[in-house]
Motif scaffolding. Structure first.
Motif, PDB file in Angstrom:
ATOM      1  N   LEU A 170     -28.341  25.900  27.708  1.00 19.64           N
ATOM      2  CA  LEU A 170     -29.743  26.187  28.014  1.00 19.64           C
ATOM      3  C   LEU A 170     -30.487  26.581  26.746  1.00 19.64           C
ATOM      4  CD1 LEU A 170     -32.016  26.566  30.062  1.00 19.64           C
ATOM      5  CD2 LEU A 170     -31.166  28.882  30.488  1.00 19.64           C
ATOM      6  N   GLN A 171     -29.825  27.330  25.879  1.00 15.62           N
ATOM      7  CA  GLN A 171     -30.457  27.733  24.619  1.00 15.62           C
ATOM      8  C   GLN A 171     -30.780  26.516  23.756  1.00 15.62           C
ATOM      9  OE1 GLN A 171     -28.365  30.849  22.593  1.00 15.62           O
ATOM     10  NE2 GLN A 171     -29.708  30.827  20.816  1.00 15.62           N
ATOM     11  N   GLU A 172     -29.887  25.547  23.736  1.00 16.26           N
ATOM     12  CA  GLU A 172     -30.111  24.317  22.974  1.00 16.26           C
ATOM     13  C   GLU A 172     -31.299  23.538  23.529  1.00 16.26           C
ATOM     14  OE1 GLU A 172     -27.589  20.274  21.714  1.00 16.26           O
ATOM     15  OE2 GLU A 172     -26.701  21.773  23.055  1.00 16.26           O
ATOM     16  N   LEU A 173     -31.372  23.466  24.857  1.00 17.61           N
ATOM     17  CA  LEU A 173     -32.481  22.741  25.494  1.00 17.61           C
ATOM     18  C   LEU A 173     -33.809  23.433  25.193  1.00 17.61           C
ATOM     19  CD1 LEU A 173     -33.697  20.634  27.400  1.00 17.61           C
ATOM     20  CD2 LEU A 173     -33.062  22.112  29.332  1.00 17.61           C
ATOM     21  N   LEU A 174     -33.868  24.744  25.339  1.00 13.97           N
ATOM     22  CA  LEU A 174     -35.113  25.468  25.105  1.00 13.97           C
ATOM     23  C   LEU A 174     -35.514  25.435  23.631  1.00 13.97           C
ATOM     24  CD1 LEU A 174     -34.625  28.541  27.487  1.00 13.97           C
ATOM     25  CD2 LEU A 174     -36.060  26.521  27.844  1.00 13.97           C
ATOM     26  N   TYR A 175     -34.529  25.420  22.737  1.00 12.05           N
ATOM     27  CA  TYR A 175     -34.834  25.284  21.311  1.00 12.05           C
ATOM     28  C   TYR A 175     -35.538  23.951  21.066  1.00 12.05           C
ATOM     29  CZ  TYR A 175     -34.261  25.339  16.233  1.00 12.05           C
ATOM     30  OH  TYR A 175     -34.504  25.323  14.887  1.00 12.05           O
ATOM     31  N   SER A 176     -35.050  22.887  21.694  1.00 12.10           N
ATOM     32  CA  SER A 176     -35.684  21.574  21.545  1.00 12.10           C
ATOM     33  C   SER A 176     -37.096  21.570  22.113  1.00 12.10           C
ATOM     34  CB  SER A 176     -34.844  20.501  22.250  1.00 12.10           C
ATOM     35  OG  SER A 176     -33.589  20.361  21.631  1.00 12.10           O
ATOM     36  N   VAL A 177     -37.275  22.267  23.231  1.00  8.90           N
ATOM     37  CA  VAL A 177     -38.600  22.356  23.855  1.00  8.90           C
ATOM     38  C   VAL A 177     -39.587  23.055  22.923  1.00  8.90           C
ATOM     39  CG1 VAL A 177     -39.913  23.458  25.712  1.00  8.90           C
ATOM     40  CG2 VAL A 177     -37.794  22.248  26.233  1.00  8.90           C
ATOM     41  N   ILE A 178     -39.208  24.211  22.397  1.00 11.35           N
ATOM     42  CA  ILE A 178     -40.086  24.978  21.509  1.00 11.35           C
ATOM     43  C   ILE A 178     -40.374  24.202  20.225  1.00 11.35           C
ATOM     44  CG2 ILE A 178     -40.390  27.155  20.249  1.00 11.35           C
ATOM     45  CD1 ILE A 178     -40.424  27.387  23.326  1.00 11.35           C
ATOM     46  N   SER A 179     -39.414  23.396  19.791  1.00 10.16           N
ATOM     47  CA  SER A 179     -39.570  22.620  18.555  1.00 10.16           C
ATOM     48  C   SER A 179     -40.605  21.519  18.667  1.00 10.16           C
ATOM     49  CB  SER A 179     -38.224  21.985  18.159  1.00 10.16           C
ATOM     50  OG  SER A 179     -37.244  22.948  17.920  1.00 10.16           O
ATOM     51  N   LEU A 180     -40.893  21.065  19.882  1.00 11.04           N
ATOM     52  CA  LEU A 180     -41.732  19.875  20.077  1.00 11.04           C
ATOM     53  C   LEU A 180     -43.061  19.946  19.339  1.00 11.04           C
ATOM     54  CD1 LEU A 180     -41.196  19.072  23.874  1.00 11.04           C
ATOM     55  CD2 LEU A 180     -40.387  17.746  21.916  1.00 11.04           C
ATOM     56  N   SER A 181     -43.744  21.075  19.429  1.00 11.31           N
ATOM     57  CA  SER A 181     -45.081  21.166  18.848  1.00 11.31           C
ATOM     58  C   SER A 181     -45.069  21.439  17.343  1.00 11.31           C
ATOM     59  CB  SER A 181     -45.904  22.245  19.560  1.00 11.31           C
ATOM     60  OG  SER A 181     -45.277  23.507  19.449  1.00 11.31           O
ATOM     61  N   TYR A 182     -43.874  21.587  16.761  1.00  8.89           N
ATOM     62  CA  TYR A 182     -43.767  21.844  15.319  1.00  8.89           C
ATOM     63  C   TYR A 182     -43.167  20.662  14.556  1.00  8.89           C
ATOM     64  CZ  TYR A 182     -44.482  26.669  16.842  1.00  8.89           C
ATOM     65  OH  TYR A 182     -44.992  27.804  17.415  1.00  8.89           O
ATOM     66  N   TYR A 183     -42.517  19.757  15.268  1.00 10.42           N
ATOM     67  CA  TYR A 183     -41.817  18.640  14.630  1.00 10.42           C
ATOM     68  C   TYR A 183     -42.826  17.702  13.957  1.00 10.42           C
ATOM     69  CZ  TYR A 183     -38.391  14.826  14.193  1.00 10.42           C
ATOM     70  OH  TYR A 183     -37.558  13.848  13.713  1.00 10.42           O
ATOM     71  N   GLY A 184     -42.815  17.680  12.626  1.00 10.18           N
ATOM     72  CA  GLY A 184     -43.760  16.846  11.882  1.00 10.18           C
ATOM     73  C   GLY A 184     -45.034  17.555  11.478  1.00 10.18           C
ATOM     74  N   ASP A 185     -45.205  18.808  11.901  1.00  6.97           N
ATOM     75  CA  ASP A 185     -46.416  19.574  11.575  1.00  6.97           C
ATOM     76  C   ASP A 185     -46.532  19.740  10.061  1.00  6.97           C
ATOM     77  OD1 ASP A 185     -48.328  21.646  11.140  1.00  6.97           O
ATOM     78  OD2 ASP A 185     -47.994  22.396  13.166  1.00  6.97           O
ATOM     79  N   ILE A 186     -47.661  19.364   9.513  1.00  5.28           N
ATOM     80  CA  ILE A 186     -47.857  19.391   8.061  1.00  5.28           C
ATOM     81  C   ILE A 186     -47.774  20.803   7.494  1.00  5.28           C
ATOM     82  CG2 ILE A 186     -50.383  19.594   8.151  1.00  5.28           C
ATOM     83  CD1 ILE A 186     -50.492  17.666   5.777  1.00  5.28           C
ATOM     84  N   ARG A 187     -48.024  21.818   8.312  1.00  7.99           N
ATOM     85  CA  ARG A 187     -47.955  23.205   7.831  1.00  7.99           C
ATOM     86  C   ARG A 187     -46.541  23.575   7.395  1.00  7.99           C
ATOM     87  NH1 ARG A 187     -50.523  26.199  12.861  1.00  7.99           N
ATOM     88  NH2 ARG A 187     -49.194  24.624  13.855  1.00  7.99           N
ATOM     89  N   PHE A 188     -45.528  22.998   8.051  1.00 10.37           N
ATOM     90  CA  PHE A 188     -44.152  23.242   7.635  1.00 10.37           C
ATOM     91  C   PHE A 188     -43.856  22.521   6.331  1.00 10.37           C
ATOM     92  CE2 PHE A 188     -43.857  24.627  11.967  1.00 10.37           C
ATOM     93  CZ  PHE A 188     -42.875  25.607  11.947  1.00 10.37           C
ATOM     94  N   THR A 189     -44.390  21.311   6.198  1.00 13.40           N
ATOM     95  CA  THR A 189     -44.190  20.541   4.972  1.00 13.40           C
ATOM     96  C   THR A 189     -44.798  21.262   3.773  1.00 13.40           C
ATOM     97  OG1 THR A 189     -44.333  18.505   6.281  1.00 13.40           O
ATOM     98  CG2 THR A 189     -44.518  18.279   3.901  1.00 13.40           C
ATOM     99  N   LEU A 190     -45.970  21.878   3.990  1.00 16.16           N
ATOM    100  CA  LEU A 190     -46.682  22.567   2.903  1.00 16.16           C
ATOM    101  C   LEU A 190     -46.191  23.990   2.683  1.00 16.16           C
ATOM    102  CD1 LEU A 190     -50.330  21.365   3.687  1.00 16.16           C
ATOM    103  CD2 LEU A 190     -48.792  20.509   1.898  1.00 16.16           C
ATOM    104  N   GLY A 191     -45.264  24.437   3.530  1.00 16.57           N
ATOM    105  CA  GLY A 191     -44.735  25.793   3.374  1.00 16.57           C
ATOM    106  C   GLY A 191     -45.593  26.856   4.011  1.00 16.57           C
ATOM    107  N   GLY A 192     -46.485  26.453   4.927  1.00 14.38           N
ATOM    108  CA  GLY A 192     -47.386  27.407   5.562  1.00 14.38           C
ATOM    109  C   GLY A 192     -46.814  28.072   6.793  1.00 14.38           C
ATOM    110  N   GLU A 193     -45.559  27.797   7.108  1.00 13.03           N
ATOM    111  CA  GLU A 193     -44.915  28.431   8.248  1.00 13.03           C
ATOM    112  C   GLU A 193     -43.486  28.813   7.875  1.00 13.03           C
ATOM    113  OE1 GLU A 193     -46.027  29.478  10.963  1.00 13.03           O
ATOM    114  OE2 GLU A 193     -47.837  28.356  11.467  1.00 13.03           O
ATOM    115  N   ASN A 194     -43.011  29.857   8.490  1.00 14.82           N
ATOM    116  CA  ASN A 194     -41.618  30.257   8.355  1.00 14.82           C
ATOM    117  C   ASN A 194     -40.727  29.135   8.880  1.00 14.82           C
ATOM    118  OD1 ASN A 194     -39.034  31.421   8.723  1.00 14.82           O
ATOM    119  ND2 ASN A 194     -39.918  33.448   9.031  1.00 14.82           N
ATOM    120  N   GLN A 195     -39.796  28.673   8.050  1.00 14.65           N
ATOM    121  CA  GLN A 195     -38.931  27.558   8.444  1.00 14.65           C
ATOM    122  C   GLN A 195     -38.013  27.910   9.614  1.00 14.65           C
ATOM    123  OE1 GLN A 195     -39.323  24.399   6.845  1.00 14.65           O
ATOM    124  NE2 GLN A 195     -41.113  25.552   6.149  1.00 14.65           N
ATOM    125  N   ASN A 196     -37.844  29.192   9.896  1.00 18.42           N
ATOM    126  CA  ASN A 196     -37.018  29.639  11.024  1.00 18.42           C
ATOM    127  C   ASN A 196     -37.872  30.024  12.238  1.00 18.42           C
ATOM    128  OD1 ASN A 196     -34.533  29.446   9.554  1.00 18.42           O
ATOM    129  ND2 ASN A 196     -35.069  31.364   8.522  1.00 18.42           N
TER     130      ASN A 196
END
Length: 319
Positions: A170-196
């Motif tokens: 269940l933890q793996e499934l929910l991790y994937s769910v929460i990841s959906l809106s961040y996958y490919g987000d340019i803010r992560f690429t630019l370092g504007g968000e905590n990678q964790n």
């Protein structure tokens, strides 16, 4: 984490023009792991949905002129509404001080909010509402209520399809769910968000996230079975695969299918091909939306506030 200042938030909403819905989201109102709330008091993020964006901003500029800066200050409500239509649907006002609260509020058309929940047109509001939120102002509307549930169920379906297998935790499934809106987000690429960030959200708020999804599974209960030990058993039959594919939101489906835009085409693909296409489509959707949001904010907010906000976001990378 400190108690949510609901009375003050409700009072703040009363200082603005009339709206349909308002809610708070993010680390200020939902606990995140590895965040020192005793040293860092995060800015409270709000979303406010309104019937008429142009008219709302016209009134708000008269009441709360200091909430605006940059082009939004000089060119006014009509220009804001035009930019919402052509560039990005949410206008954010950061660093708004109300008594001892520091706020950032985003204003969006109620119709656009519902469309995003239903179809993932931007996956911006939908993504924020795939995590627990704190409702400040209720919106009693049947289409909205159905869209909220549809958004959660689509998130589960897409997360399963991105790694379609017979079981996962269940933890793996929910991790994937929460990841959906961040996958490919340019803010992560630019370092504007905590990678964790995804890990911190899930670990810090696991119970509320679990409750949010397990109480809204609906017909997904026919596809997944959650065991007492937290293992999620998934029916991987062709029938279940087709059912999960039918829950892919329209805008995401259009990216996956391209010009073919035929559900039958998707059913003929292999499971591995479907997984790859869904991952790529989610990535492209988030890249598109995050770039538009970045451009919009740089254009509509004063350079000083943009730099200040950018520094604040960059600091999260190291938390």
């Amino acid at each position: 984490m400190q108690q949510i200042p609901m009375n003050l938030l409700k009072q703040f909403i009363q200082t603005l023009p009339q709206s349909d819905l308002s809610f708070a989201y993010g680390s200020a109102v939902q606990p995140q792991f590895n965040y020192d709330y005793t040293k860092n008091k995060p800015m409270i993020d709000l979303i406010i949905a309104v019937d008429n964006v142009e008219e709302w901003h016209k009134q708000n500029i008269q009441i709360n002129q200091t909430h605006y800066s940059g082009l939004s200050y000089y060119l006014g409500s009509r220009f804001i509404q035009r930019m919402n239509v052509e560039i990005f649907p949410i206008h954010f006002s950061p660093f708004v001080q109300y008594q001892d609260l520091k706020l950032k509020y985003g204003v969006v058309s109620t119709k656009e909010l519902i469309k995003d929940l239903e179809n993932w047109k931007w996956l911006s509001i939908a993504g924020r509402m795939q995590k627990p939120i704190v409702t400040i102002q209720e919106f009693e509307d049947l289409r909205f209520e159905r869209a909220c549930i549809s958004n959660l169920q689509s998130a589960i379906a897409v997360a399963i399809l991105m790694d379609f297998k017979s079981s996962m935790s269940l933890q793996e499934l929910l991790y994937s769910v929460i990841s959906l809106s961040y996958y490919g987000d340019i803010r992560f690429t630019l370092g504007g968000e905590n990678q964790n960030k995804v890990f911190n959200i899930l670990k810090g708020n696991y119970k509320n996230i679990t409750d949010l999804y397990l109480t809204n599974l609906g017909d997904l209960n026919n596809v997944i079975k959650i065991q007492k030990d937290g293992e999620v058993l998934i029916d991987t039959s062709i029938k279940s695969l087709e059912f999960l594919c039918s829950m892919i939101p329209g805008q995401l489906l259009s990216i996956i299918l391209g010009e073919k835009d035929n559900m039958g085409t998707l059913k003929m693909m292999s499971q591995d091909r479907i997984k790859d296409l869904i991952k790529e489509s989610v990535k492209r959707k988030n890249q598109f939306s995050s770039r538009r949001m970045l451009f919009y904010n740089l254009a509509m907010i004063s350079p000083l506030l943009s730099v200040k906000y950018g520094i604040q976001k960059l600091s999260k990378r190291f938390k």
